[in-house]
Design a protein around this motif. Structure first.
Motif, PDB file in Angstrom:
ATOM      1  N   ARG A   1     -96.646-114.215  -6.735  1.00 39.36           N
ATOM      2  CA  ARG A   1     -97.695-114.367  -5.733  1.00 39.36           C
ATOM      3  C   ARG A   1     -97.098-114.968  -4.456  1.00 39.36           C
ATOM      4  NH1 ARG A   1    -102.060-118.095  -8.416  1.00 39.36           N
ATOM      5  NH2 ARG A   1    -100.149-119.003  -9.254  1.00 39.36           N
ATOM      6  N   ASN A   2     -97.570-114.489  -3.332  1.00 39.95           N
ATOM      7  CA  ASN A   2     -97.174-115.030  -2.026  1.00 39.95           C
ATOM      8  C   ASN A   2     -95.689-114.825  -1.709  1.00 39.95           C
ATOM      9  OD1 ASN A   2     -98.469-116.021   0.213  1.00 39.95           O
ATOM     10  ND2 ASN A   2     -97.986-118.169  -0.206  1.00 39.95           N
TER      11      ASN A   2
ATOM     12  N   ASP B   1    -102.005-116.492   3.347  1.00 38.17           N
ATOM     13  CA  ASP B   1    -101.156-117.545   2.792  1.00 38.17           C
ATOM     14  C   ASP B   1    -101.667-118.005   1.432  1.00 38.17           C
ATOM     15  OD1 ASP B   1     -99.488-117.536   4.977  1.00 38.17           O
ATOM     16  OD2 ASP B   1    -100.631-119.077   6.050  1.00 38.17           O
ATOM     17  N   VAL B   2    -102.878-117.609   1.090  1.00 40.64           N
ATOM     18  CA  VAL B   2    -103.452-117.998  -0.201  1.00 40.64           C
ATOM     19  C   VAL B   2    -102.836-117.149  -1.303  1.00 40.64           C
ATOM     20  CG1 VAL B   2    -105.558-118.170  -1.577  1.00 40.64           C
ATOM     21  CG2 VAL B   2    -105.617-118.659   0.884  1.00 40.64           C
ATOM     22  N   ALA B   3    -102.238-117.800  -2.309  1.00 40.72           N
ATOM     23  CA  ALA B   3    -101.604-117.069  -3.400  1.00 40.72           C
ATOM     24  C   ALA B   3    -102.645-116.275  -4.176  1.00 40.72           C
ATOM     25  CB  ALA B   3    -100.886-118.039  -4.346  1.00 40.72           C
ATOM     26  N   GLY B   4    -102.289-115.040  -4.535  1.00 43.58           N
ATOM     27  CA  GLY B   4    -103.183-114.238  -5.356  1.00 43.58           C
ATOM     28  C   GLY B   4    -104.166-113.414  -4.551  1.00 43.58           C
ATOM     29  N   THR B   5    -103.877-113.171  -3.271  1.00 39.23           N
ATOM     30  CA  THR B   5    -104.790-112.375  -2.446  1.00 39.23           C
ATOM     31  C   THR B   5    -104.926-110.953  -2.991  1.00 39.23           C
ATOM     32  OG1 THR B   5    -104.237-113.664  -0.488  1.00 39.23           O
ATOM     33  CG2 THR B   5    -105.224-111.500  -0.122  1.00 39.23           C
ATOM     34  N   THR B   6    -103.806-110.357  -3.410  1.00 40.06           N
ATOM     35  CA  THR B   6    -103.853-109.021  -4.007  1.00 40.06           C
ATOM     36  C   THR B   6    -104.278-109.148  -5.458  1.00 40.06           C
ATOM     37  OG1 THR B   6    -102.079-108.246  -2.553  1.00 40.06           O
ATOM     38  CG2 THR B   6    -102.529-106.941  -4.515  1.00 40.06           C
ATOM     39  N   THR B   7    -105.377-108.500  -5.810  1.00 38.01           N
ATOM     40  CA  THR B   7    -105.893-108.574  -7.181  1.00 38.01           C
ATOM     41  C   THR B   7    -105.604-107.292  -7.949  1.00 38.01           C
ATOM     42  OG1 THR B   7    -108.061-107.881  -6.378  1.00 38.01           O
ATOM     43  CG2 THR B   7    -107.676-110.249  -6.606  1.00 38.01           C
TER      44      THR B   7
ATOM     45  N   THR C   1     -98.721-104.705  -5.792  1.00 42.03           N
ATOM     46  CA  THR C   1     -99.255-105.204  -7.061  1.00 42.03           C
ATOM     47  C   THR C   1     -99.569-106.701  -6.980  1.00 42.03           C
ATOM     48  OG1 THR C   1     -97.062-105.735  -7.946  1.00 42.03           O
ATOM     49  CG2 THR C   1     -97.905-103.508  -8.363  1.00 42.03           C
ATOM     50  N   ALA C   2    -100.363-107.155  -7.940  1.00 40.52           N
ATOM     51  CA  ALA C   2    -100.687-108.587  -8.027  1.00 40.52           C
ATOM     52  C   ALA C   2     -99.456-109.377  -8.469  1.00 40.52           C
ATOM     53  CB  ALA C   2    -101.828-108.799  -9.011  1.00 40.52           C
ATOM     54  N   GLY C   3     -99.433-110.668  -8.130  1.00 38.02           N
ATOM     55  CA  GLY C   3     -98.280-111.514  -8.450  1.00 38.02           C
ATOM     56  C   GLY C   3     -98.061-111.691  -9.941  1.00 38.02           C
ATOM     57  N   LEU C   4     -96.802-111.690 -10.346  1.00 33.64           N
ATOM     58  CA  LEU C   4     -96.442-111.812 -11.758  1.00 33.64           C
ATOM     59  C   LEU C   4     -96.683-113.212 -12.306  1.00 33.64           C
ATOM     60  CD1 LEU C   4     -93.125-109.833 -11.439  1.00 33.64           C
ATOM     61  CD2 LEU C   4     -95.149-109.058 -12.672  1.00 33.64           C
TER      62      LEU C   4
END
Length: 408
Positions: free
Chosen positions: A18-19, A39-45, A65-68
């Motif tokens: 994420r981020n 800047d907010v972690a996890g913006t991509t769902t 893709t969403a953060g691992l």
């Protein structure tokens, strides 16, 4: 480029924490604000896709893709969806956040990528904000056994160099596959039988028909399109024996009756079983129908979602044919879209659509996954040819598939 179907594009997917700047990277690569950046972690769902062209690769789809390292119950679901993207990925981009450095998340996803034999490009993002040294970069490359390209997605630094590496690493083998080109010669006539019924889309041909026509033209042959009730007249009046007749599977019986035995005949779905997947494995799968017993479970899987007609092929016709062959009740489950069920071991057979909306890697993954669970898999067209007694003729031009079908 804009009209190239998604299933025929090279799929490039971006993975990382994420981020790490994955969304900024897809925006920089496409030169558009495709993905939401924060800047907010996890913006991509959920995975975000963008079609574009990278020359000389050609049409591609880039997937964010969403953060691992996403956390919580929803985070775990997002990570699961991220890993599912690998099943349709032709080329992976692994992004390391330069302000944090290499972590176990990048190492773990890289192992999965390599286990799936997917070519991968390594990227260190946020070069403009980072304080890592050349020695740090060298150690990361040694640990990953991967060259790392330094970029600043936000400032678009290093993006052209990244594109050059993508061109170098892009797999081209699958892109050279032909639907029908290796079966015909320049100057040949190919007759395509296209039923126009209530299931046909209004005002257009379905994708496999369009792609087959284009492949015929690309190989300097001539495509003649007719409906099943005009086929006999068409063959009588074209003045030259066609090298091949290709039919929609649901018109197989009538087309077979009206096509002289000395003219090769097959279906769009059988051609796509070879073009998108593994025809030989699907032939093995169809032979498993005669081993089904009353009470067995069968999965009918489709790669897209669509409005179902009253006599829908997947919901009505195929279940009816299988029950008639088995002579008893069979339990059917259905799946659709890009998600493929995890519980395949529950099924005695998988019947898959023609995969016109899936890329080859996704379909090959599904076949391989079914095989790993010892579950036979067949596609619609192969099954239709089998239940209508037309299999030997429909695969006559494919010697290995024919040999497998004739094996006891």
């Amino acid at each position: 480029m804009n009209t190239t179907p998604t299933s025929s594009r090279l799929h490039i997917a971006i993975f990382g924490r994420r981020n790490a700047g994955k969304s900024s990277l897809i925006n920089a690569l496409t030169n558009q604000e495709v993905a939401l950046v924060s800047d907010v972690a996890g913006t991509t769902t959920d995975p975000v896709s963008k079609a574009m062209e990278i020359l000389p690769i050609g049409p591609v789809v880039i997937i964010d893709t969403a953060g691992l390292d996403d956390t919580g119950e929803l985070g775990e679901l997002r990570v699961k969806k991220t890993y599912e993207v690998l099943n349709r990925t032709d080329l992976a981009i692994l992004v390391i956040d330069g302000t944090i450095g290499l972590s176990e998340f990048e190492e773990n996803i890289l192992k999965v990528i390599r286990d799936k034999n997917i070519p991968v490009v390594g990227v260190i993002n946020k070069k403009d904000l980072s304080q890592y040294s050349e020695e740090d970069k060298r150690k990361w490359e040694e640990k990953l056994k991967l060259e790392l390209i330094e970029v600043s997605a936000l400032k678009k630094h290093g993006i052209e160099a990244l594109k050059m590496i993508l061109i170098k690493k892009a797999p081209y083998d699958d892109m050279e596959l032909s639907i029908v080109g290796d079966l015909i010669k320049p100057g040949d006539f190919v007759v395509l039988v296209v039923p126009i019924d209530k299931a046909a889309p209004k005002g257009r041909l379905i994708l496999p028909q369009q792609q087959t026509i284009r492949d015929i033209l690309d190989n300097d042959a001539m495509a003649i399109v007719t409906k099943e009730y005009e086929l006999k007249e068409t063959l009588q009046n074209i003045g030259k024996k066609p090298s091949l007749v290709i039919t929609d599977s649901q018109a197989f019986l009538k087309v077979s009756a009206d096509t002289p035995k000395d003219i090769p005949l097959t279906s769009f779905s059988i051609l796509f079983a070879r073009y998108k997947g593994d025809l030989e494995e699907l032939i093995r799968g169809v032979k498993a129908i005669k081993k089904l017993k009353p009470g067995d479970k069968v999965l009918i899987a489709e790669g897209c979602t669509h409005h179902r007609q009253s006599d829908d092929i997947g919901k009505v016709k195929i279940p009816r044919w299988i029950r008639q062959i088995v002579g008893g009740d069979i339990q059917f489950d259905w799946s659709s879209g890009i998600t493929f069920p995890d519980n395949l071991e529950e099924y005695s057979l998988i019947v898959h659509c023609g995969a016109c909306m899936l890329n080859r890697r996704e379909m090959m993954y599904r076949i391989s996954y079914a095989k790993s669970k010892n579950v036979p898999i067949v596609n619609y067209g192969v099954l239709i040819a089998y239940v209508q007694g037309l299999m030997p003729r429909a695969i006559e031009m494919f010697p290995l598939a024919k040999m497998i079908y004739e094996e006891e």
